[in-house]
Design an enzyme around this catalytic site. Structure first.
Site, PDB file in Angstrom:
ATOM      1  N   CYS A  30      13.459  11.721   6.312  1.00  0.00           N
ATOM      2  CA  CYS A  30      13.626  11.291   7.701  1.00  0.00           C
ATOM      3  C   CYS A  30      15.057  11.535   8.143  1.00  0.00           C
ATOM      4  O   CYS A  30      15.335  11.582   9.334  1.00  0.00           O
ATOM      5  CB  CYS A  30      13.196   9.850   7.882  1.00  0.00           C
ATOM      6  SG  CYS A  30      14.051   8.726   6.823  1.00  0.00           S
ATOM      7  N   GLU A  67      10.688   1.849  10.124  1.00  0.00           N
ATOM      8  CA  GLU A  67      11.613   2.969   9.886  1.00  0.00           C
ATOM      9  C   GLU A  67      10.835   4.248  10.146  1.00  0.00           C
ATOM     10  O   GLU A  67       9.969   4.612   9.357  1.00  0.00           O
ATOM     11  CB  GLU A  67      12.126   2.952   8.444  1.00  0.00           C
ATOM     12  CG  GLU A  67      12.966   1.757   8.085  1.00  0.00           C
ATOM     13  CD  GLU A  67      14.226   1.616   8.910  1.00  0.00           C
ATOM     14  OE1 GLU A  67      14.588   2.551   9.674  1.00  0.00           O
ATOM     15  OE2 GLU A  67      14.859   0.561   8.808  1.00  0.00           O
ATOM     16  N   LYS A  76       0.879  -1.168   0.000  1.00  0.00           N
ATOM     17  CA  LYS A  76       0.000   0.000   0.000  1.00  0.00           C
ATOM     18  C   LYS A  76       0.917   1.219   0.000  1.00  0.00           C
ATOM     19  O   LYS A  76       1.464   1.597   1.024  1.00  0.00           O
ATOM     20  CB  LYS A  76      -0.885  -0.023   1.253  1.00  0.00           C
ATOM     21  CG  LYS A  76      -2.174   0.791   1.155  1.00  0.00           C
ATOM     22  CD  LYS A  76      -1.988   2.278   1.039  1.00  0.00           C
ATOM     23  CE  LYS A  76      -1.608   2.971   2.325  1.00  0.00           C
ATOM     24  NZ  LYS A  76      -1.397   4.428   2.163  1.00  0.00           N
TER      25      LYS A  76
HETATM   26  C1  UN1 Z   1      13.741   8.701   4.069  1.00  0.00           C
HETATM   27  O1  UN1 Z   1      13.656   9.917   4.149  1.00  0.00           O
HETATM   28  O2  UN1 Z   1      12.786   7.963   4.466  1.00  0.00           O
HETATM   29  O3  UN1 Z   1      19.831   8.955   3.180  1.00  0.00           O
HETATM   30  C2  UN1 Z   1      14.880   7.961   3.443  1.00  0.00           C
HETATM   31  C3  UN1 Z   1      18.893   9.523   2.629  1.00  0.00           C
HETATM   32  C4  UN1 Z   1      18.129   8.804   1.553  1.00  0.00           C
HETATM   33  C5  UN1 Z   1      17.000   8.025   2.140  1.00  0.00           C
HETATM   34  C6  UN1 Z   1      16.047   8.809   3.017  1.00  0.00           C
HETATM   35  N1  UN1 Z   1      19.025   7.947   0.836  1.00  0.00           N
HETATM   36  O4  UN1 Z   1      18.555  10.674   2.923  1.00  0.00           O
END
Ligand code: UN1
Length: 521
Positions: free
Chosen positions: A286, A252, A173
């Site tokens: 993130c 995550e 999803k």
């Molecule tokens: C995310 O924001 O969920 O290292 C992942 C990074 C990217 C991945 C981010 N390669 O900022």
């Protein structure tokens, strides 16, 4: 004519009564497509279809599954530019980043293609004669996957690719912010030859909708694993459902990542790293920086250079130019939450150095490109005199905003870096080996950069965090395989009789003790 897309369940394209729209994040008048909103029954059908397909997919030799994943990588390479443009159109990432995030999925496919030829188990010596011990990795079964919209190709690939390679089947999803990208991605899996039912795609919202229905499928015993990228609040709820069903989910979650600049750092390098970490992707990673911890002696010098660089950022519609640093918010909800943080800052006692809330025709930064009213665009926002007791310091905001925090020396920097309830990524700028060492040794986070920004995980490194940023599961590289397989230990006895380990084991009896001193008088 705007197309209405359908779920991909088994060999069927399935419609739903209610639909939702996907629009260009930089220009909301541009409708990309209509997508169906999956009902609970449709989500269940998708799980049943995945369960049926598991029988043969799990028995397909891993190198053959790997070849197929390799073909997905090649198809992604061929379609890289078109898919990147679709990512930019749908979620507002810059083209440079969109290309990078498709590349991350290509790298993931190519890494796991060969992992199909390397899905090693072990042969282990037995303590009995005529008995052989071996271990095998076995697929878990049906995996439910829910992903966020900010990395609509890369982050799903971290889950889909290893899950499928190791012989699981999937119900995915995707974010309701990026259904078109998800649809295109799944069509490339189909092109590569993935049999029907192995990867099922269902569309819809999260809370109270398709995403939540998929979570409840754990209670119906229709899922054997759940993988989620998104907020810590939702991650905790998923973790509870998984826990009561004895499943180990991959979670995550959020971050409030510290970026430290020490007094000896190369300030130009630190300013560009901090600028990218704070405002790249409009802060909607993130791994974006949440707090910049500045060593007291360089606080003012860094702040002045950082503000100068901030005022020169080019913001706007990323479909129009290549040199934009960031585009719009992915959706209205993220924008609303970011806007709210202005209140937290004012009432919490921080000082706002830069930023005016929503970018509008009347209040737009110099060099803004496009129509600010066509999407949700935010000013880059900078706060100072932020301290660990403030909400601004503690809470993830997921937008273009950054706090400048004063620290004094490396020990203080480490303590303040660890003073949040998240631990995804972290960074330090210093040329002092001891300080860099102390930081990587004591900072509590899943990923740490030295003289680089808080983002930038490579496809073959373990990705994930500690504390509120996740449950310890890792994605990417060889580490992810443990999250999509279980170890099966086999003991194969050809002795023709019952040999009991520990009880019938025939150890060699020791002889009399030798006193070395007495041997030579
Ligand atoms: C995310 O924001 O969920 O290292 C992942 C990074 C990217 C991945 C981010 N390669 O900022």
């Amino acid at each position: 004519m705007t197309k209405t897309f359908r779920h991909l369940i088994g060999a069927e394209e399935v419609a739903s009564e209610s639909t939702f729209e996907s629009r260009n994040a930089s220009d909301l008048s541009d409708l990309i497509g209509r997508f169906p909103e999956a009902s609970r029954e449709q989500v269940r059908d998708a799980c049943l279809s995945a369960r049926e397909a598991f029988r043969s997919w799990s028995k397909t030799p891993a190198p053959i599954r790997g070849e197929l994943i390799g073909r997905v990588g090649k198809a992604l390479e061929r379609e890289k530019e078109s898919l990147a443009k679709l990512v930019t159109r749908e979620v507002g990432k810059t083209l440079k980043e969109a290309r990078g995030s498709v590349q991350e999925a290509i790298d993931t496919c190519h890494f796991f293609q060969s992992e199909g030829r390397r899905l090693y188990g072990q042969t282990v010596p037995s303590e009995m004669p005529n008995k052989e011990l071996t271990t095998y990795r076995r697929p878990l079964g049906v995996v439910g996957i829910v992903t966020a919209g900010n990395f609509p190709v890369a982050v799903p690939s971290w889950k889909l690719v290893p899950a499928l390679l190791t012989g699981n089947t999937v119900v995915w999803k995707p974010s309701e912010d990026a259904p078109a990208v998800a649809y295109a991605f799944v069509r490339l899996f189909e092109e590569a030859g993935l049999p029907p039912g192995v990867l099922n795609l269902i569309f819809g919202g999260g809370s109270g909708a398709a995403g939540e229905h998929l979570v409840t499928m754990m209670d119906e015993r229709l899922l054997d694993k759940f993988a989620f990228t998104g907020s810590t609040v939702v991650g905790r709820q998923i973790g509870e459902v998984a826990g009561r069903n004895l499943l180990h989910p991959t979670l995550e979650l959020g971050g409030k990542n510290p970026l430290v600049v020490m007094r000896d750092a190369d300030l130009d390098n630190a300013v560009s790293g901090a600028l990218w970490a704070s405002f790249g992707t409009g802060g909607q990673r993130c791994t974006s920086a949440g707090n910049i911890l500045l060593d007291a002696p360089i606080f003012d010098a860094f702040r002045d250079r950082f503000l100068e660089a901030t005022s020169a950022i080019r913001i706007g519609d990323p479909n129009l130019a290549e040199d934009i640093l960031y585009g719009p918010f992915i959706n209205e909800r993220f924008f609303g939450r970011w806007l709210e943080h202005y209140d937290w800052g004012e009432t919490g006692g921080a000082t706002r150095l830069y930023g005016e809330g929503r970018i509008s025709a009347a209040a737009r930064p110099e060099g803004f490109l496009g129509d600010p009213d066509a999407g949700y665009y935010g000013w880059p926002t900078v706060w100072q005199e932020v301290t660990p007791d403030m909400r601004l310091f503690q809470q993830e905001i997921f937008g273009p905003t950054i706090n400048l925090v004063r620290v004094n020396g490396i020990h203080d920097a480490i303590e303040v870096a660890n003073a949040v309830d998240y631990g995804l990524s972290s960074a330090i700028y210093t040329n002092n080996r001891e300080w860099a060492f102390a930081f990587k040794d004591s900072v509590r986070s899943g990923m740490t950069s030295i003289n680089n920004s808080t983002t930038g995980a490579e496809a073959h490194m373990p990705f994930g965090g500690v504390k509120g940023s996740g449950n310890g599961a890792r994605e990417s590289g060889i580490w992810v395989i443990d999250n999509y397989t279980y170890w099966h230990g086999i003991n194969d006895d050809i002795s023709g009789r019952l040999q009991l380990a520990q009880m019938d084991t025939r150890y060699v009896e020791p002889k009399g003790e030798v006193a070395v001193g007495e041997l030579f008088g």
